[in-house]
Design a protein around this motif. Structure first.
Motif, short mmCIF file in Angstrom:
data_model
loop_
_atom_site.label_atom_id
_atom_site.label_comp_id
_atom_site.label_asym_id
_atom_site.label_seq_id
_atom_site.Cartn_x
_atom_site.Cartn_y
_atom_site.Cartn_z
N UNK A 387 11.37 2.41 -10.20
CA UNK A 387 10.02 1.84 -10.12
C UNK A 387 9.89 0.63 -11.04
N UNK A 388 10.38 0.75 -12.27
CA UNK A 388 10.31 -0.36 -13.22
C UNK A 388 11.14 -1.55 -12.74
N UNK A 389 12.30 -1.26 -12.15
CA UNK A 389 13.18 -2.32 -11.66
C UNK A 389 12.55 -3.08 -10.50
N UNK A 390 11.98 -2.37 -9.54
CA UNK A 390 11.35 -3.00 -8.39
C UNK A 390 10.15 -3.85 -8.81
N UNK A 391 9.38 -3.33 -9.75
CA UNK A 391 8.22 -4.08 -10.25
C UNK A 391 8.67 -5.39 -10.91
N UNK A 473 2.65 -2.73 -4.72
CA UNK A 473 2.17 -1.73 -3.76
C UNK A 473 3.26 -0.70 -3.46
N UNK A 474 4.49 -1.18 -3.27
CA UNK A 474 5.58 -0.25 -2.97
C UNK A 474 5.85 0.69 -4.14
N UNK A 475 5.72 0.20 -5.36
CA UNK A 475 5.92 1.06 -6.54
C UNK A 475 4.85 2.13 -6.61
N UNK A 476 3.61 1.78 -6.25
CA UNK A 476 2.54 2.78 -6.22
C UNK A 476 2.87 3.91 -5.25
N UNK A 477 3.42 3.54 -4.09
CA UNK A 477 3.82 4.55 -3.10
C UNK A 477 4.97 5.40 -3.66
#
Length: 504
Positions: A387-391, A473-477
């Motif tokens: 999640x941290x990486x994608x953000x 948005x994807x990280x929230x999912x």
């Protein structure tokens, strides 16, 4: 909905008589297993090569065929759709008729599709043949995972699965580099000629070298298959063990298992024993695919990279995937041994364990074993790091931070998501030991279909709200998907016990 049978004694998987305990789980020694895993991993590279070798050429194909980049991206979507659907057919065929015949059929389909793609006249043919190509290559991962399940016990399966995953992920690192170089020098059509030649050469090696491993056909490898396609020329290789073993008795329900159950992966997917963790995995995999699909266009438009340069940026993603799965595989084996030792100690103290003449792994590989603790412990940490990486990936590209930063995030993301896939695949093979290929096909079905949807909408979303907000948005999912993991951890053991009792 009926749930497929659960965890049973791995040693009793091939048959139920007492002769089995005198023989090893597999007649193959470590070197032979290493060769089999190498062949299976190499076979699985075709799925990754066919997908990743294609990424650097997206813009060129768009110009050559006179269609938009969005339409070319749909060929990635169609590839992922069939990558998810095809193993639902090939996987049950593999579980019923054998690994070798399934490999042979899938590679013939792949070879024909590659030749057709090299001569593609227009966009319509491109999208159709990409779907056919995916149908031929996608199942190599599910069948390869099943082969490893056939020849390994739980205690060593994590390590071998890590090696298998590392091998099949090599194309993630080198595929785009090769694809970019070939497309730059010979044109994008030459990419598919390369795949056709590679496929033809490897098919010969596979037919000669890979033994049949399906346990309902050859037991622990000592039984001789009746189907001539299941036999292979290098029989001397299979008999190098110094101890002489008598052929195993096949299971009483072998005839029943020979039925090709196409609905098997669907039933596994919607069973409560698999659904929560598979949905969790599929969401994380889909976000990963969305990020690497966006890389090709974003690095070209925002950083001005050429096809070859874009291909080189994928090395970080592939290297992270390979390193991560190797390390994770070793951790899985260590965790399993640690949990098993504690389980044995607790059972001994409680006086619930009885003396038997069965090997140690037979006594404790049952539904009461804390499999979730042994297999799923790492998943929350891996998920949060991804999640941290994608953000970071999304917002550094948004503000055009030095390209080294988003490239490093692809290394981290590749490490995390492939480790997640390896862990969940190993877990499901443990949960559904009689349906190894089908359980792997379930993972493919969920992750590829969700990834297909994600890759088809990532470009329009980026155009509407920007790169940063898209991946926020994807990280929230992804964070919401952790609920599925929590459910599996809390109730997985209980559901396995209930299913085992219901089957008695």
């Amino acid at each position: 909905m009926a749930v497929i049978e659960n965890e049973k004694n791995e040693k009793n998987e091939a048959h139920s008589n007492t002769t089995f305990v005198a023989e090893p789980y597999s007649i193959f020694d470590k070197r032979q297993k290493a060769l089999i895993v190498f062949i299976a991993a190499t076979a699985a590279t075709f799925s990754g090569f066919a997908s990743n070798i294609y990424f650097p050429s997206l813009a060129t194909i768009s110009e050559d065929l006179g269609v938009s980049v969005e339409l070319v991206n749909l060929t990635i979507t169609s590839y992922l759709i069939f990558q998810g659907l095809a193993p639902s057919v090939w996987g049950p065929l593999s579980d019923a008729k054998g690994r070798r015949i399934t490999y042979f059929c899938t590679f013939l389909v792949f070879l024909g599709a590659c030749v057709g793609l090299a001569e593609t006249p227009n966009y319509a043919v491109l999208i159709v043949l990409r779907s056919v190509q995916s149908s031929g290559s996608a199942s190599t991962i599910a069948v390869g995972s099943a082969v490893i399940g056939d020849i390994t016990t739980r205690e060593e399966r994590g390590g071998y699965m890590g090696i298998f995953q590392a091998g099949l992920l090599a194309p993630v690192a080198v595929g785009p580099v090769i694809g970019g170089a070939i497309a730059n020098s010979l044109g994008w059509r030459a990419v598919f000629w390369f795949l056709a030649i590679y496929c033809g050469a490897f098919l010969v090696v596979l037919v000669i070298s890979l033994p049949e491993t399906l346990r309902t056909v050859v037991g622990n490898g000592s039984a001789s298959p009746s189907n001539p396609i299941a036999r292979y020329p290098l029989t001397l290789y299979q008999k190098t063990t110094k101890t002489k073993f008598t052929p195993q008795t096949l299971p009483p329900d072998a005839a029943k298992k020979a039925t090709i159950d196409i609905a098997g992966p669907i039933r596994i997917l919607f069973s409560k024993q698999a659904a929560p963790v598979v949905i969790f995995l599929a969401i994380y995999y889909a976000v990963w695919q969305m990020s690497i699909t966006a890389v090709s266009v974003l690095f070209s438009e925002l950083y001005g990279l050429s096809e070859t340069q874009i291909g080189l940026t994928f090395i970080a993603n592939g290297a992270g995937s390979i390193i991560g799965t190797l390390i994770t595989g070793k951790i899985l084996d260590t965790d399993y041994k640690r949990v098993k030792a504690k389980h044995e100690a607790d059972a001994s103290q409680s006086g619930s364990e009885t003396e038997t003449d069965q090997p140690r792994e037979v006594q404790h590989d049952d539904v009461n074993f804390p499999l979730e603790t042994a297999r799923l412990r790492l998943l929350p940490l891996l998920a949060l790091i991804q999640c941290a990486s994608i953000l970071t990936f999304g917002w550094t590209i948004q503000y055009r931070v030095h390209i080294a930063v988003p490239i490093v995030t692809t290394f981290i993301t590749g490490w995390m998501v492939v480790s997640i896939v390896s862990i969940v695949t190993t877990y499901l093979i443990d949960v559904f030991p009689h349906h190894k290929a089908a359980s792997s096909a379930t993972v493919n079905l969920a992750r590829c279909l969700l990834a297909a949807g994600g890759t088809s909408i990532v470009t329009p979303i980026i155009g509407a709200v920007g790169v940063g907000w898209t991946f926020t948005i994807t990280v929230a999912v992804q964070l919401l998907a952790l609920v599925g993991l929590a459910i599996q951890w809390r109730f997985g053991s209980k559901w396995r016990v209930e299913a085992a009792e219901a089957k008695r």
